[in-house]
Write an enzyme that holds these catalytic residues in place. Structure first.
Site, short mmCIF file in Angstrom:
data_model
loop_
_atom_site.label_atom_id
_atom_site.label_comp_id
_atom_site.label_asym_id
_atom_site.label_seq_id
_atom_site.Cartn_x
_atom_site.Cartn_y
_atom_site.Cartn_z
N ARG A 126 0.83 -1.21 0.00
CA ARG A 126 0.00 0.00 0.00
C ARG A 126 0.86 1.27 0.00
O ARG A 126 0.47 2.28 -0.57
CB ARG A 126 -0.94 0.01 1.21
CG ARG A 126 -2.18 -0.85 0.98
CD ARG A 126 -3.10 -0.82 2.17
NE ARG A 126 -4.43 -1.32 1.81
CZ ARG A 126 -5.37 -1.59 2.69
NH1 ARG A 126 -5.16 -1.42 3.98
NH2 ARG A 126 -6.55 -2.04 2.29
N LYS A 142 -15.48 -16.92 5.30
CA LYS A 142 -16.91 -16.77 5.56
C LYS A 142 -17.76 -16.43 4.34
O LYS A 142 -17.43 -15.51 3.60
CB LYS A 142 -17.12 -15.66 6.60
CG LYS A 142 -16.60 -16.02 7.98
CD LYS A 142 -16.95 -14.89 8.91
CE LYS A 142 -16.57 -15.17 10.34
NZ LYS A 142 -16.62 -13.92 11.11
N GLY A 156 -6.37 -8.42 0.94
CA GLY A 156 -5.01 -8.55 1.46
C GLY A 156 -4.43 -9.95 1.36
O GLY A 156 -3.25 -10.12 1.04
N GLY A 205 -12.11 -4.51 1.90
CA GLY A 205 -13.54 -4.24 2.06
C GLY A 205 -14.08 -3.24 1.05
O GLY A 205 -15.21 -3.38 0.58
C1 3PG Z 1 -8.58 -1.92 5.04
O1 3PG Z 1 -7.51 -2.38 5.47
O2 3PG Z 1 -9.46 -2.64 4.52
C2 3PG Z 1 -8.79 -0.44 5.08
O3 3PG Z 1 -7.63 0.22 5.42
C3 3PG Z 1 -9.95 -0.08 5.98
O4 3PG Z 1 -9.67 -0.40 7.32
P1 3PG Z 1 -10.87 -0.52 8.38
O5 3PG Z 1 -11.64 -1.75 7.99
O6 3PG Z 1 -10.24 -0.61 9.73
O7 3PG Z 1 -11.74 0.70 8.21
#
Ligand code: 3PG
Ligand code: MG
Length: 360
Positions: free
Chosen positions: A19, A164, A315, A338
């Site tokens: 990132r 999940k 990730g 997400g």
């Molecule tokens: C992630 O790693 O998906 C983003 O940086 C968002 O992080 P968060 O789910 O803690 O908001």
């Protein structure tokens, strides 16, 4: 600028800088064009100030990666601010917090694709106050992932894994009508196998999702869902578990499914190879453990081999590509987890929507 500098740390050091390497080109472009550049981000999910989640180590790594001078909390070519989540009012998007963040700045660049599904002060509040624009990383992510919501070249295949079903349900429901086939692996496949009436031993099953999954398996697009035909099982959920390959319909009562089997991996490879557009999110098994890495490795290599348009999100899938040295071998490796899933669910991303008011 808001970037997503939320990277994994191990022993207080950045353990994966993808990132950061993705964020730097935009920052460097701004510096080169004469701007005084300050960047902010969250790191982890602190409740208040937590020294273990300071962006200082992140700034240090960025300085190593960049020819520019990157400084933490003091003026450099690029100044990195402390964790936005240390501020009360960041996650609740308090107007005062947003005002405090915006103060002294002329322009806001939103380039944190991984964070635009959050309506926080640093992703939405600031963009309501000062002139704002989408950065090139955000643009590139929206363009690449957006193709899977439009009319991508066919055959169009989506590969989903991870633990999940509930995490992927929105994506399954939104994409299943659009795709030609959806390949399922990872922990979530056992809920599908169980819904088909198979015994899955002690494998992970989301009991509360069985009804929903049954509906999918009986719905109009059921023929597009491809499930494993064989499974790598172990006697316990452990790195030292002995790997046995069994038919998906013959998982012993006392064993746990930890990866897709080799026949499934080969079949999925072929389906990916013959596709013109493929999106993959989620590992096929416990790829951190060498004996249960094979399935995820098959997908990663198939993605790299495919001549079509290939996008990898999340990730874990990104880490699997990196482990195999295949990071650069797909069309687009997303920095979002997400956020990418929410985009593919068809949801509005608040950090993107807020920028529309500034479009001239
Ligand atoms: C992630 O790693 O998906 C983003 O940086 C968002 O992080 P968060 O789910 O803690 O908001
Ligand atoms: Mg430097």
């Amino acid at each position: 600028m808001r970037s997503d500098l939320n990277v994994p740390l191990e022993d207080g050091e950045v353990s994966d800088d993808f990132r950061l390497r993705s964020a730097l080109p935009t920052l460097e472009r701004l510096v080169a064009s004469g701007a005084a550049v300050t960047v902010c981000s969250h790191l982890g999910r602190p409740k208040g100030v937590d020294p273990g989640l300071s962006l200082e180590v992140v700034a240090r790594r960025m300085d190593e990666l960049s020819d520019y001078d990157v400084r933490f909390e003091t003026a450099g070519d690029i100044t990195v601010l402390e964790n936005t989540r240390f501020l009360q009012g960041e996650t609740s998007n308090e107007p005062d917090t947003a005002r405090q963040m915006a103060e002294g700045f002329d322009l806001f660049v939103q380039d944190a694709f991984g964070s635009v599904h959050r309506a926080h002060a640093s992703t939405v509040g600031v963009a309501e106050l000062i002139e704002s624009a989408a950065g090139p990383l955000l643009d590139a992510e929206l363009a690449a992932l957006g193709r899977f919501l439009g009319e991508p070249d066919r055959p169009y295949t989506v590969v989903l894994g991870g633990a999940k079903v509930s995490d992927k349900l929105g994506v399954i429901e939104n994409l299943l009508p659009r795709v030609d086939r959806m390949l399922v692996g990872g922990g979530m496949c056992f809920t599908f196998l169980s819904a088909q009436g198979m015994g899955v031993g002690r494998s992970l099953v989301q009991e509360d999702m069985l009804g929903t999954v049954c509906d999918l398996l009986e719905g109009p697009d059921a023929h597009k869902i491809v499930l494993p035909v064989d499974i790598a099982v172990g006697e316990e959920f452990s790195e030292s578990a002995t790997r046995h390959i069994v038919l998906a319909s013959e998982i012993p009562d006392d064993s746990i499914g930890l990866d897709i089997g080799p026949e499934t991996g080969a079949g999925y490879w072929e389906l990916i190879g013959s596709s013109a557009s493929v999106f993959w999110n989620g590992p096929m098994g416990v790829f951190e453990w060498e004996s249960f890495r094979n399935g995820t490795e098959h997908i990663a290599r198939a993605m790299a081999d495919c001549d079509g348009f290939t996008v990898v999100g999340g990730g874990d899938s990104a880490a699997a590509l990196r482990l195999l040295g295949l990071e650069g071998a797909v069309s687009h490796l997303s920095t979002g987890g997400g956020a990418g899933l929410e985009l593919l669910e068809g949801r509005i991303l608040p950090g993107v929507a807020v920028l529309e008011r500034w479009v001239r």
